[in-house]
Design a protein around this motif. Structure first.
Motif, mmCIF file in Angstrom:
data_model
loop_
_atom_site.group_PDB
_atom_site.id
_atom_site.type_symbol
_atom_site.label_atom_id
_atom_site.label_comp_id
_atom_site.label_asym_id
_atom_site.label_seq_id
_atom_site.Cartn_x
_atom_site.Cartn_y
_atom_site.Cartn_z
ATOM 1 N N ASN A 68 -14.173 -0.279 6.501
ATOM 2 C CA ASN A 68 -13.310 0.841 6.894
ATOM 3 C C ASN A 68 -12.607 0.533 8.210
ATOM 4 O OD1 ASN A 68 -14.131 2.514 4.697
ATOM 5 N ND2 ASN A 68 -16.036 2.889 5.792
ATOM 6 N N CYS A 70 -9.971 2.297 11.027
ATOM 7 C CA CYS A 70 -9.273 3.515 11.424
ATOM 8 C C CYS A 70 -8.618 3.317 12.783
ATOM 9 C CB CYS A 70 -10.202 4.727 11.418
ATOM 10 S SG CYS A 70 -11.463 4.727 12.679
ATOM 11 N N VAL A 89 -7.118 6.812 8.703
ATOM 12 C CA VAL A 89 -7.774 5.662 8.100
ATOM 13 C C VAL A 89 -6.668 4.719 7.673
ATOM 14 C CG1 VAL A 89 -9.220 4.856 6.204
ATOM 15 C CG2 VAL A 89 -9.773 6.995 7.372
ATOM 16 N N LYS A 90 -6.794 3.476 8.090
ATOM 17 C CA LYS A 90 -5.735 2.498 7.836
ATOM 18 C C LYS A 90 -5.950 1.833 6.487
ATOM 19 C CE LYS A 90 -3.195 -1.088 10.147
ATOM 20 N NZ LYS A 90 -3.143 -2.015 11.219
ATOM 21 N N LYS A 91 -4.897 1.843 5.669
ATOM 22 C CA LYS A 91 -4.977 1.267 4.333
ATOM 23 C C LYS A 91 -3.961 0.142 4.126
ATOM 24 C CE LYS A 91 -6.755 5.462 2.210
ATOM 25 N NZ LYS A 91 -8.134 5.094 2.205
ATOM 26 N N THR A 92 -3.057 -0.047 5.094
ATOM 27 C CA THR A 92 -2.033 -1.094 5.001
ATOM 28 C C THR A 92 -2.139 -2.008 6.205
ATOM 29 O OG1 THR A 92 -0.404 0.266 6.154
ATOM 30 C CG2 THR A 92 -0.444 0.432 3.748
#
Length: 124
Positions: A68, A70, A89-92
């Motif tokens: 995870n 963030c 929350v960082k997804k890229t």
């Protein structure tokens, strides 16, 4: 210089970064809070991998727990105040433009509110 971390509060009383921290896994939330304490200690001297300048005076605080990732966005204000606007929350790979723009909007709201408070104090 002494630094003090503060959470941005919207006009309707919401505190976006508190809501964000509450939504995280307890370990990741604790890690982010610990990073905010380090930010308070180190202020403008905190660098990567913990903090990174994004653009136009907006910075990100960077936490990783397991898989995870963030971020909490913040800016510096006068006399050592550090205003944490919100988190995500960082997804890229790159920080989304929408998150940076939201931090800028929150900064503008914060500055407008504080300038109007100072003007009202001077009138008394």
């Amino acid at each position: 210089m002494l630094f003090h971390v503060e959470f941005f509060e919207t006009e309707d009383g919401r505190i976006p970064v508190k809501d964000f921290l509450d939504s995280l896994d307890p370990k990741l939330s604790a890690k982010m809070i610990g990073l905010m304490e380090i930010l308070e200690e180190r202020g403008t001297s905190l660098r990567e991998p913990y903090s990174k300048a994004l653009e136009d005076g907006i910075f990100e605080l960077r936490a990783i727990q397991s898989s995870n990732i963030c971020r909490a966005l913040y800016f510096f204000y006068v006399e050592g105040h550090i205003i944490v606007t919100h988190g995500f929350v960082k997804k890229t790979k790159k920080t989304p433009r929408s998150q940076i723009e939201l931090a800028k909007k929150y900064r503008a709201d914060y500055l407008k509110h504080h300038l109007s408070k100072q003007t009202n104090k001077k009138r008394r």
